[in-house]
Write an enzyme that holds these catalytic residues in place. Structure first.
Site, PDB file in Angstrom:
ATOM      1  CB  SER A   1      17.859  36.872 -22.372  1.00  0.00           C
ATOM      2  OG  SER A   1      18.278  35.597 -21.945  1.00  0.00           O
TER       3      SER A   1
ATOM      4  CG  HIS B   1      22.758  36.517 -22.232  1.00  0.00           C
ATOM      5  ND1 HIS B   1      22.864  37.206 -21.043  1.00  0.00           N
ATOM      6  CD2 HIS B   1      21.506  35.983 -22.237  1.00  0.00           C
ATOM      7  CE1 HIS B   1      21.730  37.088 -20.365  1.00  0.00           C
ATOM      8  NE2 HIS B   1      20.897  36.349 -21.075  1.00  0.00           N
TER       9      HIS B   1
END
Length: 193
Positions: A121, A172
């Site tokens: 991610s 992230h």
């Protein structure tokens, strides 16, 4: 989405992630949830081992996933955004954006998170950063709707990350920053799209 041989780097990355997941599942004895010890053994982001010099974990952790939903969502996201970024930036720049985003995401996780961390991610957030750069630099060609869509996808993912436990928001953020910065450097406006 039409399959295209011009997007083969995206498909190679997906294949590597799936292969690593199957290896993790075999060693964990489960296809649904991975054993944390197996993930650490295979190269998950774990600060005490990085402190001992195992810096390769900044890359290897980006190819490991903790469970079936984790890999399914990440590979869907990579399949959805990867071809656009690969086609727009080209194979070598796409690869550079992906890996630098993964490394910066892993570094942010190492510095600001605790526990074992893994997943694609951070690199995918880097691709969202690349899409954001594209939407800003090419706004006269592609319009404002694309930029609004990318921003909304980023915001929704940030909200999800803040509302669900065990999501490494620092990774992230690092990936998004890394992908945005690298894309700003490597982006070249083409005459035709």
């Amino acid at each position: 989405m039409i399959r295209n041989k011009n997007w083969f780097i995206t498909y190679i990355l997906i294949a590597i992630n799936i292969i690593m997941y199957l290896i993790s599942a075999f060693l964990s004895g489960s296809i649904l949830e991975m054993d944390a010890r197996v993930l650490v053994y295979l190269g998950a982001n774990f600060a005490p081992l990085i402190d001992m010099g195992e810096y390769y974990r900044f890359i290897t952790c980006a190819f490991l996933h903790g469970g079936i939903m984790h890999i399914a969502l990440n590979m869907y996201a990579l399949y959805a955004i990867g071809p656009l970024i690969e086609k727009t930036y080209g194979k070598s720049k796409f690869t550079l954006i992906y890996f630098i985003s993964a490394i910066i995401a892993s570094f942010f996780s190492y510095k600001f998170s605790i526990g074992v961390s893994m997943g694609a991610s951070g690199a995918i957030f880097g691709l969202l950063g690349a899409a954001l750069v594209l939407s800003i630099r090419m706004r006269k060609v592609i319009g404002e709707d694309f930029k609004r869509s990318i921003i909304s996808v980023i915001l929704v993912n940030v909200i999800i990350g803040l509302s669900i436990s065990n999501i490494d928001n620092f990774a992230h953020l690092g990936g998004l920053l890394g992908g945005t910065l690298v894309s700003m450097v490597v982006f070249k406006k083409r005459e035709t799209y």
